[in-house]
Design a protein around this motif. Sequence first.
Motif, PDB file in Angstrom:
ATOM      1  N   VAL A   1     -32.220  18.659  12.107  1.00 21.10           N
ATOM      2  CA  VAL A   1     -32.102  20.054  12.551  1.00 21.10           C
ATOM      3  C   VAL A   1     -33.156  20.915  11.858  1.00 21.10           C
ATOM      4  CG1 VAL A   1     -30.634  22.120  12.455  1.00 21.10           C
ATOM      5  CG2 VAL A   1     -29.664  19.927  13.163  1.00 21.10           C
ATOM      6  N   VAL A   2     -33.299  20.746  10.546  1.00 21.63           N
ATOM      7  CA  VAL A   2     -34.281  21.530   9.783  1.00 21.63           C
ATOM      8  C   VAL A   2     -35.698  21.211  10.246  1.00 21.63           C
ATOM      9  CG1 VAL A   2     -35.289  21.842   7.489  1.00 21.63           C
ATOM     10  CG2 VAL A   2     -32.800  21.840   7.781  1.00 21.63           C
ATOM     11  N   ALA A   3     -35.997  19.930  10.477  1.00 23.90           N
ATOM     12  CA  ALA A   3     -37.347  19.535  10.917  1.00 23.90           C
ATOM     13  C   ALA A   3     -37.689  20.175  12.257  1.00 23.90           C
ATOM     14  CB  ALA A   3     -37.430  18.017  11.007  1.00 23.90           C
ATOM     15  N   ALA A   4     -36.728  20.196  13.195  1.00 25.80           N
ATOM     16  CA  ALA A   4     -36.979  20.803  14.501  1.00 25.80           C
ATOM     17  C   ALA A   4     -37.194  22.306  14.381  1.00 25.80           C
ATOM     18  CB  ALA A   4     -35.806  20.513  15.443  1.00 25.80           C
ATOM     19  N   ALA A   5     -36.426  22.945  13.513  1.00 30.05           N
ATOM     20  CA  ALA A   5     -36.560  24.394  13.337  1.00 30.05           C
ATOM     21  C   ALA A   5     -37.902  24.752  12.704  1.00 30.05           C
ATOM     22  CB  ALA A   5     -35.415  24.921  12.478  1.00 30.05           C
ATOM     23  N   VAL A   6     -38.339  23.963  11.716  1.00 31.46           N
ATOM     24  CA  VAL A   6     -39.610  24.231  11.030  1.00 31.46           C
ATOM     25  C   VAL A   6     -40.779  24.019  11.980  1.00 31.46           C
ATOM     26  CG1 VAL A   6     -41.151  23.423   9.206  1.00 31.46           C
ATOM     27  CG2 VAL A   6     -38.716  23.770   8.725  1.00 31.46           C
ATOM     28  N   ASP A   7     -40.714  22.997  12.817  1.00 30.25           N
ATOM     29  CA  ASP A   7     -41.806  22.715  13.752  1.00 30.25           C
ATOM     30  C   ASP A   7     -42.069  23.894  14.684  1.00 30.25           C
ATOM     31  OD1 ASP A   7     -42.329  20.254  12.720  1.00 30.25           O
ATOM     32  OD2 ASP A   7     -41.132  19.145  14.197  1.00 30.25           O
ATOM     33  N   GLN A   8     -41.029  24.647  15.021  1.00 28.12           N
ATOM     34  CA  GLN A   8     -41.201  25.790  15.920  1.00 28.12           C
ATOM     35  C   GLN A   8     -41.983  26.932  15.273  1.00 28.12           C
ATOM     36  OE1 GLN A   8     -37.454  27.049  17.591  1.00 28.12           O
ATOM     37  NE2 GLN A   8     -36.858  24.982  18.195  1.00 28.12           N
ATOM     38  N   SER A   9     -42.093  26.916  13.950  1.00 27.41           N
ATOM     39  CA  SER A   9     -42.807  27.994  13.250  1.00 27.41           C
ATOM     40  C   SER A   9     -44.139  27.534  12.659  1.00 27.41           C
ATOM     41  CB  SER A   9     -41.932  28.563  12.116  1.00 27.41           C
ATOM     42  OG  SER A   9     -40.777  29.172  12.632  1.00 27.41           O
ATOM     43  N   ARG A  10     -44.517  26.289  12.886  1.00 26.60           N
ATOM     44  CA  ARG A  10     -45.738  25.762  12.275  1.00 26.60           C
ATOM     45  C   ARG A  10     -46.987  26.508  12.734  1.00 26.60           C
ATOM     46  NH1 ARG A  10     -45.095  22.687   7.717  1.00 26.60           N
ATOM     47  NH2 ARG A  10     -43.555  21.030   8.053  1.00 26.60           N
ATOM     48  N   VAL A  11     -47.093  26.765  14.046  1.00 24.61           N
ATOM     49  CA  VAL A  11     -48.313  27.387  14.571  1.00 24.61           C
ATOM     50  C   VAL A  11     -48.510  28.774  13.971  1.00 24.61           C
ATOM     51  CG1 VAL A  11     -49.452  28.245  16.648  1.00 24.61           C
ATOM     52  CG2 VAL A  11     -48.206  26.076  16.719  1.00 24.61           C
ATOM     53  N   VAL A  12     -47.436  29.585  13.961  1.00 23.95           N
ATOM     54  CA  VAL A  12     -47.539  30.943  13.407  1.00 23.95           C
ATOM     55  C   VAL A  12     -47.854  30.886  11.915  1.00 23.95           C
ATOM     56  CG1 VAL A  12     -46.294  33.112  13.003  1.00 23.95           C
ATOM     57  CG2 VAL A  12     -45.957  31.853  15.148  1.00 23.95           C
ATOM     58  N   ALA A  13     -47.201  29.959  11.201  1.00 25.52           N
ATOM     59  CA  ALA A  13     -47.448  29.843   9.761  1.00 25.52           C
ATOM     60  C   ALA A  13     -48.885  29.420   9.474  1.00 25.52           C
ATOM     61  CB  ALA A  13     -46.465  28.848   9.150  1.00 25.52           C
ATOM     62  N   ASP A  14     -49.389  28.464  10.226  1.00 28.10           N
ATOM     63  CA  ASP A  14     -50.774  28.015  10.015  1.00 28.10           C
ATOM     64  C   ASP A  14     -51.767  29.137  10.294  1.00 28.10           C
ATOM     65  OD1 ASP A  14     -49.811  25.534   9.357  1.00 28.10           O
ATOM     66  OD2 ASP A  14     -50.190  24.627  11.328  1.00 28.10           O
ATOM     67  N   ALA A  15     -51.496  29.943  11.298  1.00 27.94           N
ATOM     68  CA  ALA A  15     -52.402  31.053  11.609  1.00 27.94           C
ATOM     69  C   ALA A  15     -52.464  32.052  10.461  1.00 27.94           C
ATOM     70  CB  ALA A  15     -51.945  31.753  12.887  1.00 27.94           C
ATOM     71  N   ALA A  16     -51.371  32.210   9.702  1.00 29.74           N
ATOM     72  CA  ALA A  16     -51.342  33.134   8.566  1.00 29.74           C
ATOM     73  C   ALA A  16     -51.596  32.415   7.242  1.00 29.74           C
ATOM     74  CB  ALA A  16     -49.982  33.840   8.512  1.00 29.74           C
ATOM     75  N   ARG A  17     -52.005  31.155   7.332  1.00 28.50           N
ATOM     76  CA  ARG A  17     -52.264  30.334   6.142  1.00 28.50           C
ATOM     77  C   ARG A  17     -51.055  30.312   5.202  1.00 28.50           C
ATOM     78  NH1 ARG A  17     -55.627  32.021   2.796  1.00 28.50           N
ATOM     79  NH2 ARG A  17     -55.859  34.192   3.507  1.00 28.50           N
ATOM     80  N   ILE A  18     -49.876  30.204   5.802  1.00 32.66           N
ATOM     81  CA  ILE A  18     -48.632  30.122   5.033  1.00 32.66           C
ATOM     82  C   ILE A  18     -48.139  28.680   5.062  1.00 32.66           C
ATOM     83  CG2 ILE A  18     -46.198  30.825   4.951  1.00 32.66           C
ATOM     84  CD1 ILE A  18     -47.038  33.514   6.112  1.00 32.66           C
ATOM     85  N   THR A  19     -47.860  28.126   3.917  1.00 31.90           N
ATOM     86  CA  THR A  19     -47.390  26.753   3.799  1.00 31.90           C
ATOM     87  C   THR A  19     -45.865  26.714   3.887  1.00 31.90           C
ATOM     88  OG1 THR A  19     -49.256  26.182   2.365  1.00 31.90           O
ATOM     89  CG2 THR A  19     -47.347  24.699   2.334  1.00 31.90           C
ATOM     90  N   ILE A  20     -45.361  25.867   4.762  1.00 28.95           N
ATOM     91  CA  ILE A  20     -43.913  25.654   4.839  1.00 28.95           C
ATOM     92  C   ILE A  20     -43.610  24.318   4.185  1.00 28.95           C
ATOM     93  CG2 ILE A  20     -41.897  25.433   6.328  1.00 28.95           C
ATOM     94  CD1 ILE A  20     -43.302  27.050   8.443  1.00 28.95           C
ATOM     95  N   ALA A  21     -42.981  24.372   3.024  1.00 28.70           N
ATOM     96  CA  ALA A  21     -42.672  23.165   2.259  1.00 28.70           C
ATOM     97  C   ALA A  21     -41.202  22.795   2.483  1.00 28.70           C
ATOM     98  CB  ALA A  21     -42.930  23.396   0.776  1.00 28.70           C
ATOM     99  N   VAL A  22     -40.985  21.583   2.968  1.00 28.84           N
ATOM    100  CA  VAL A  22     -39.623  21.097   3.224  1.00 28.84           C
ATOM    101  C   VAL A  22     -39.237  20.102   2.145  1.00 28.84           C
ATOM    102  CG1 VAL A  22     -38.096  19.956   4.881  1.00 28.84           C
ATOM    103  CG2 VAL A  22     -39.970  21.419   5.696  1.00 28.84           C
ATOM    104  N   GLY A  23     -38.042  20.271   1.581  1.00 22.28           N
ATOM    105  CA  GLY A  23     -37.577  19.382   0.516  1.00 22.28           C
ATOM    106  C   GLY A  23     -37.281  17.988   1.009  1.00 22.28           C
ATOM    107  N   LYS A  24     -36.886  17.133   0.086  1.00 24.70           N
ATOM    108  CA  LYS A  24     -36.614  15.724   0.432  1.00 24.70           C
ATOM    109  C   LYS A  24     -35.368  15.622   1.309  1.00 24.70           C
ATOM    110  CE  LYS A  24     -33.942  14.853  -3.775  1.00 24.70           C
ATOM    111  NZ  LYS A  24     -33.824  14.022  -4.989  1.00 24.70           N
TER     112      LYS A  24
END
Length: 384
Positions: free
Chosen positions: A230-253
Motif C-alpha cells: 500500500v505504501v509503495a503504491a502511494a509513494v509511486d503516485q508522488s514520485r514525478v512531482v517530488a523529482d521535479a522539486a528535487r525532493i527525495t522520498i525515502a521509504v523505510g524497510k
Amino acid sequence: MESTWLVLVSLALGLAVGAGFVTLLHVAERHGRRAAEVVNPAVPDGIDQVLDALESAGAVLDPSNNVIKASPAAVSMGLVWNQQLVHPELLELARRVRRSGDPISENLILSRGPFNDASMRVRVRLARLGTRYVLILAEDRTEAFRLDEVRRDFVANISHELKTPIAAVGLLAEALDQAADEPVQVRRFANRLTTESGRLTRLTQEIIELSRLQAQDSLSEPELLNVDAVVAAAVDQSRVVADAARITIAVGKKSGAEVSGDERLLVMAVHNLVANAVHYSPEGSRVGVGVRRHDGVVEITVTDQGVGIAEADLERIFERFFRVDQARSRHTGGTGLGLSIVKHIVQIHGGDIRVWSQPGSGSTFTIRLPEAPQPAPLTTGEAQ
C-alpha cells in the motif's frame, strides 16, 4: 310469649350488629386497597411490555409525578433518575396534560442527565393514560440535527470553494477572447485556464469522495492487505512531482505488516499525506515514509522537513476546506479536503491519525490501524 319476642329481638339485633361489622370490614378493606394503590400504583395492563419493546424512551408518571415505570432508553438518555424525572420541562408538560387532558408534542433541548453539561435535542409526546397516569414518549433526534447541520455547512463550504475556480475560468475565458490576436497572451491565459480547470476537477472529485466516505461507517467487504505494498503504491503516485522539486522520498524497510481494509482507500490516504509533505517541503529536502508494528497496531508515518504547523492550527487541520497557508494552497492547487479525507478513511478502518509539528522543523503524520490477526501456526499433526 314474651320469651319468644325476646329471642326474635335478640336475633335481629345480632344480625344487625353482624351486618354492620361486615360492612365496616368491607369499607376498611376498600380503603386499605386504595391506599395501597396510591403507595404502590400498578401500571395498566400491557404498558410494561410496550415500554420494554420501545426503542425510544418511555415513562409512566403517577399523580404525584413519581416514575412508576420507565424503559431502559429513558434511563440511558438521562431522562429518569432515582424514579424521578430529571428535567423540569417534562414535569411542566405533564402538568399541562393533566389540566387540559389533551396530548402534547414538543421539541426540547435537554441536558443529558443531572451530572452532564452536554445537551440533546428530543422530540417528546405526552398523553393521559387512563384517569390517573401520564405517559411520556421521547425520541433522541440529536444525531439527526447534527447531520443536518453538517450537510448545511458542507453545502455552504462547497459553494464558497467553487466560486474561486469558476470565477477564474470565466475571467480567463474573457481574457482569451480579448487577446485572440496575441499568441503569447493566448498561450499564457490558456495555461492558467488549464491550471484552474484541473483544480476545479480535483476539487469536484474530492468532494464526491468525501461525501461517499461520510455516508459509510464501516467497510462492506474488507480484504487482507500488505501495508508495505500500500505504501509503495502511494509513494509511486508522488514520485514525478517530488523529482521535479528535487525532493527525495525515502521509504523505510519492509515491515511485513498486514491490515484488513480497502486497498484503494488506504492508498489514497497515504498518498494524500505524502503529496502534502511534498507540496509543503522546500526544494532539495527529504520526505520519509515508514511502517512499523507493535502490540497489534500498525503505524504508517510520513515525515517532512517543511514549514511546520502552528500549534493553534493543529486542532483544525483535519477540518474540511481548512488550509494552514491559504496563499501556498492556492499556488499548489490545494483544496483543503485532503486531510479530511485521510481522517475519514482511517476512521472507517477502525484507526486514528495523529500529528506532531513544529514551525520551522517540519511535520510528522502517523496513521494507526489495527493489525490483522495472524493465522495460528500449524501443529505437527495438522502439518501431516
